[in-house]
Design a protein around this motif. Sequence first.
Motif, PDB file in Angstrom:
ATOM      1  N   GLU A  39      39.938  39.986  36.843  1.00  9.73           N
ATOM      2  CA  GLU A  39      39.129  39.373  37.536  1.00  9.73           C
ATOM      3  C   GLU A  39      39.483  39.466  39.118  1.00  9.73           C
ATOM      4  N   PHE A  40      40.180  40.226  39.379  1.00 12.23           N
ATOM      5  CA  PHE A  40      40.494  40.387  40.786  1.00 12.23           C
ATOM      6  C   PHE A  40      39.257  40.830  41.984  1.00 12.23           C
ATOM      7  N   GLN A  41      39.347  40.163  42.934  1.00 18.58           N
ATOM      8  CA  GLN A  41      38.374  40.629  44.035  1.00 18.58           C
ATOM      9  C   GLN A  41      39.051  40.587  45.293  1.00 18.58           C
ATOM     10  N   THR A  42      39.055  41.632  46.096  1.00 22.22           N
ATOM     11  CA  THR A  42      39.744  41.882  47.493  1.00 22.22           C
ATOM     12  C   THR A  42      39.613  40.796  48.310  1.00 22.22           C
ATOM     13  N   GLY A  43      38.538  40.286  48.812  1.00 20.27           N
ATOM     14  CA  GLY A  43      38.280  39.015  49.554  1.00 20.27           C
ATOM     15  C   GLY A  43      38.942  37.852  49.460  1.00 20.27           C
ATOM     16  N   PRO A  44      38.618  37.218  48.232  1.00 17.89           N
ATOM     17  CA  PRO A  44      39.299  36.043  47.775  1.00 17.89           C
ATOM     18  C   PRO A  44      41.054  36.261  47.740  1.00 17.89           C
ATOM     19  N   ALA A  45      41.350  37.492  47.131  1.00 11.32           N
ATOM     20  CA  ALA A  45      42.712  37.515  47.134  1.00 11.32           C
ATOM     21  C   ALA A  45      43.338  37.551  48.410  1.00 11.32           C
ATOM     22  N   LEU A  46      42.810  38.236  49.381  1.00 13.80           N
ATOM     23  CA  LEU A  46      43.536  38.220  50.674  1.00 13.80           C
ATOM     24  C   LEU A  46      43.278  36.742  51.452  1.00 13.80           C
ATOM     25  N   ARG A  47      42.364  36.127  51.178  1.00 12.49           N
ATOM     26  CA  ARG A  47      42.066  34.622  51.783  1.00 12.49           C
ATOM     27  C   ARG A  47      43.158  34.007  51.313  1.00 12.49           C
ATOM     28  N   SER A  48      43.412  33.948  49.925  1.00 12.76           N
ATOM     29  CA  SER A  48      44.380  33.155  49.251  1.00 12.76           C
ATOM     30  C   SER A  48      45.776  33.570  49.630  1.00 12.76           C
TER      31      SER A  48
END
Length: 390
Positions: free
Chosen positions: A62-71
């Motif tokens: 379920e990886f998404q770049t935007g949410p991962a960077l924000r987190s």
Amino acid sequence: MANTRDIQLDALRAIAVTMVMYSHFFAAGGSSFWGHIGVRLFFVLSGFLITRVLLEARAAAEFQTGPALRSFYIRRALRIFPPYFAVLGFVWLFDLEQSRGSLIWQALYLSNFWYALHNDWTPWVLCHFWSLSIEEQFYLAWPLIVLLVPRRRFEPVCIAVILLSLAYRFYWPITATPALARDLLPPASMDALASGALLACWRSRGAALPQWMRLGWPALAAAFLMIEWFVPAPADPTLEWARWLLLQVLPLVPLMVIVTACSSGLGGILGKLAELPPLLGLGRISYGVYLYHPILLSLAVKSQPWIPLNVSEQGPGRLLVASAATIVVASISWLIFERPLNRLKRHFPYVARAQAARAGHAGWFAGAPGRLPDGRRTPSLDLQRTDARR
């Protein structure tokens, strides 16, 4: 509960911060030998842990770049900023060691540039912030590389960063007299950070250390110790540069081997020693210990008239008093300040748990990674636990 590899990495943090305190509190003449190794070990650890957790997030279904960077950035801010800016606030309030003039640089995580531009360790009470600035500069850029560069190109990127960092050191003979800039500008530390990242890359694809590293690290460590202990700094600038270059480069592979061994979990007597509760406790509060130790030293020196031991000079008295005070303050900071804020990181997972739950990935909740039909991994709760301890 942390797994074995993370427990033993806490032990490495404890060893690294002990080296720094020994160098600053005890070593004759303020020798930077142990402190230098401690900081380099911290850099390899940071590169390894940050890259590992981001690669694991990227491998999740379920990886998404935007949410991962924000987190990532929110979690780093929760862990790093509160005690850091608390120290700056304390220093500003009391103008400790006349430090106010540099505080804007410290607040912007440009401490390394401040000291490099002035070519002087003033104010000394915040001089250790140079390494924290290096790490923060690394944190700003590196996640973009880990999460956006194609996976097949990530390992060559790590190697390229290491080679560029090593090449940077060859610039200094041209500039004649060495200055603090050669040690404090970001390229001087990128080899250690990228070496840790390279370890994480190898770990993510199940690769072992190259044979030349496994067999050659004792010789590299021995050469480093021989040069440090038995080869005095020569007066000739070119020879001094060559000695400095070797002392920077030779420890890299031994440090990589140590981090690899502890991340896999040492067995036997070494494993038991690495899991001693006092060592793990010190590793858990190591960030606070590193942050606070010069502040406590400054206060101890000012309190010398009321302290029966000699804390005004390097030696056993300073080591005992300043180390004890630092560990007490760091422990209190961890219990009532840092740990409660650290727990907020659970609200910012790298991969959305709700999405994983709807997809029915039972391995997520069991904390064990599995495989999807297309071959991608389901995320493990260890991904969150690993980062939560930093």
